[in-house]
Each structure stands twice: as C-alpha cells, then as structure tokens.
Design a protein around this motif. Structure first.
Motif, PDB file in Angstrom:
ATOM      1  N   ASN A 154       0.867  -1.194   0.000  1.00 49.90           N
ATOM      2  CA  ASN A 154       0.000   0.000   0.000  1.00 49.90           C
ATOM      3  C   ASN A 154       0.892   1.229   0.000  1.00 49.90           C
ATOM      4  O   ASN A 154       1.760   1.352   0.871  1.00 49.90           O
ATOM      5  CB  ASN A 154      -0.858   0.061   1.275  1.00 49.90           C
ATOM      6  N   TYR A 159       0.851   5.260   0.448  1.00 49.18           N
ATOM      7  CA  TYR A 159       0.089   6.413   0.920  1.00 49.18           C
ATOM      8  C   TYR A 159       0.860   7.683   0.612  1.00 49.18           C
ATOM      9  O   TYR A 159       1.865   7.973   1.269  1.00 49.18           O
ATOM     10  CB  TYR A 159      -0.104   6.357   2.444  1.00 49.18           C
ATOM     11  N   SER A 171      -7.376 -10.679  17.066  1.00 46.22           N
ATOM     12  CA  SER A 171      -7.227  -9.418  16.329  1.00 46.22           C
ATOM     13  C   SER A 171      -7.272  -9.606  14.819  1.00 46.22           C
ATOM     14  O   SER A 171      -7.348  -8.621  14.081  1.00 46.22           O
ATOM     15  CB  SER A 171      -5.925  -8.727  16.713  1.00 46.22           C
ATOM     16  N   HIS A 215     -10.094  -2.141  11.230  1.00 46.60           N
ATOM     17  CA  HIS A 215      -8.900  -1.307  11.304  1.00 46.60           C
ATOM     18  C   HIS A 215      -8.818  -0.411  10.083  1.00 46.60           C
ATOM     19  O   HIS A 215      -9.470  -0.695   9.055  1.00 46.60           O
ATOM     20  CB  HIS A 215      -7.645  -2.190  11.414  1.00 46.60           C
TER      21      HIS A 215
END
Ligand code: MD5
Ligand code: FE
Length: 203
Positions: A107, A109, A169, A174
């Motif tokens: 990813n 950003y 989790s 998220h």
C-alpha cells in the motif's frame, strides 16, 4: 496507552535503518515490474486514495466487480514479482504459522491518503496472522473489535515498525486515518508504504 488487544503485537523499529533501506529497494524493484494501480470500491467504483501493488503468487485487487486475490496484475496481465526474501524470513520468525505467505500487498500512501475502517476477510485461511511492515512517514493506525461501530483505539506506526495481527485481532476492524508528512527521511517526502504478508488459501 494501555494493553493492546489479544493477538495484536507491535514491534516498534523492528527493522533498523539499513534493513529499511534494503527493503525499500526491493519494493521499488517490485513496483517497476508490477506498477502501482489505484483500486476502486466494489459497486460504486469510487477510487481509493491509496495506490497498491503486490508480490507473491497471489495479489489482492479491488474493482467495481468486487475484492479478490488473483495471480496476475490487473493492468499488465503479468504475474506478480516474488515476495522479497527478507519478508519471508520475518514471517518465519514472527508469524507462528507453519506455511509461507502467498500475498504481499503493498500500500502506498501519498500525503493525504487514508484507508477507511474495514476487516480483512478475503482470505480462506483465517488461522494465519497478517504481518504488517511500515516504511516512511508515520501513520495513525486505528483498530477496534470484530463488530463494526464498536470502540476503537489508535496507534502511531513509524518506519520499520512491524505489527502481527493474529488470534482475536485477525478480524478486527482497522484503518489508517492519516499519515504525518515529513516524519521520516526514508521516502523523502513521498509518504508511506505498508507491506502486509497474508496466507490466502488453506494449506
Ligand atoms: C496499512 N493495511 O497500514 C494497513 C495495515 C490493508 C491494511 O489494513 O488491508 O492493507 S495492515 C493492518 C491489519 C491487518 C489485519 C488485521 C488488522 C490490521 N487488525 O486486526 O487490526 O496499510
Ligand atoms: Fe486491512
């Protein structure tokens, strides 16, 4: 502050500066072979602000038809490049799972990009953790429980941090609320890269 939820392990600066630079060089090599693309939301076709590519036998893609893992890049039609050996070593050391990952989602950003709250549940094998490695600018990572709309907490993730998301989790909601431009020199103002290693199929 306070304890992290069961199954979420945060290892700040697990990769030192030299390891971060070496991994970044591998990621740049992979992105030269499998260019970053901008996924679109299923249904609406609304573009993500995050750009993505993948390494490994399978890669995660999203377009108006849906989310899925596939063996070929959606634009070039070529196989994804291999997962860097340093990441396979990290998985063997930290995942606690006896089979290799099949996908490494990359990813990217740029400053201003974000990723809305979601669950990662496109993998058939949810017994394996997701292992996340951050490079470049710091990010405000937000996570909650397994139900949408529950309470959430935030964690700042910096360059070289590793997060292992397993157990309870693994299916937590998220997302990434923001990045903090200029908090790392690794990517020279370009933003942040997150790598997630995933087992997709049942072994
Ligand atoms: C990121 N990436 O920083 C995040 C970090 C994604 C994604 O969310 O899907 O590419 S990975 C965080 C993660 C994965 C699986 C479970 C949980 C978090 N979690 O339970 O908190 O680009
Ligand atoms: Fe996710």
């Amino acid at each position: 502050p306070g304890a992290l939820p069961p199954g979420l392990v945060h290892l700040p600066a697990r990769l030192d500066a030299a390891a971060q630079r070496a991994l970044l060089a591998e990621v740049r090599r992979a992105a030269a072979e499998a260019p970053l693309f901008r996924p679109a939301m299923p249904g609406s076709g609304r573009p993500f602000s995050v750009r993505m590519t993948n390494c490994g036998p399978l890669g995660w893609v999203s377009d108006p038809a849906g989310y899925r893992y596939q063996p070929l890049h959606p634009e070039t039609g070529r196989p994804w490049p291999p997962i860097p050996a340093a990441l396979l070593d990290l998985w063997r050391e930290l995942a606690g799972y006896p089979h290799p990952p099949e996908a490494c989602l990359v990813n990217f950003y740029a400053p201003g990009a974000r990723l809305g709250l979601h669950q990662d549940r496109d993998e058939a094998d949810l017994a394996a953790p997701v292992l996340s490695v951050s490079l470049g600018d710091e990010a405000l990572f937000r996570f909650g429980g397994t139900a949408r709309g529950g309470p959430t907490r935030s964690l700042r993730l910096g360059s070289g941090d590793v997060v292992v998301l397993g157990g309870e989790s693994r299916l937590a909601f998220h997302g990434v609320d923001r990045i903090y431009p200029g908090t790392s020199t690794l990517l020279k103002g370009e933003g942040r890269i997150n790598l997630t290693l995933r087992r997709v199929t049942r072994p």
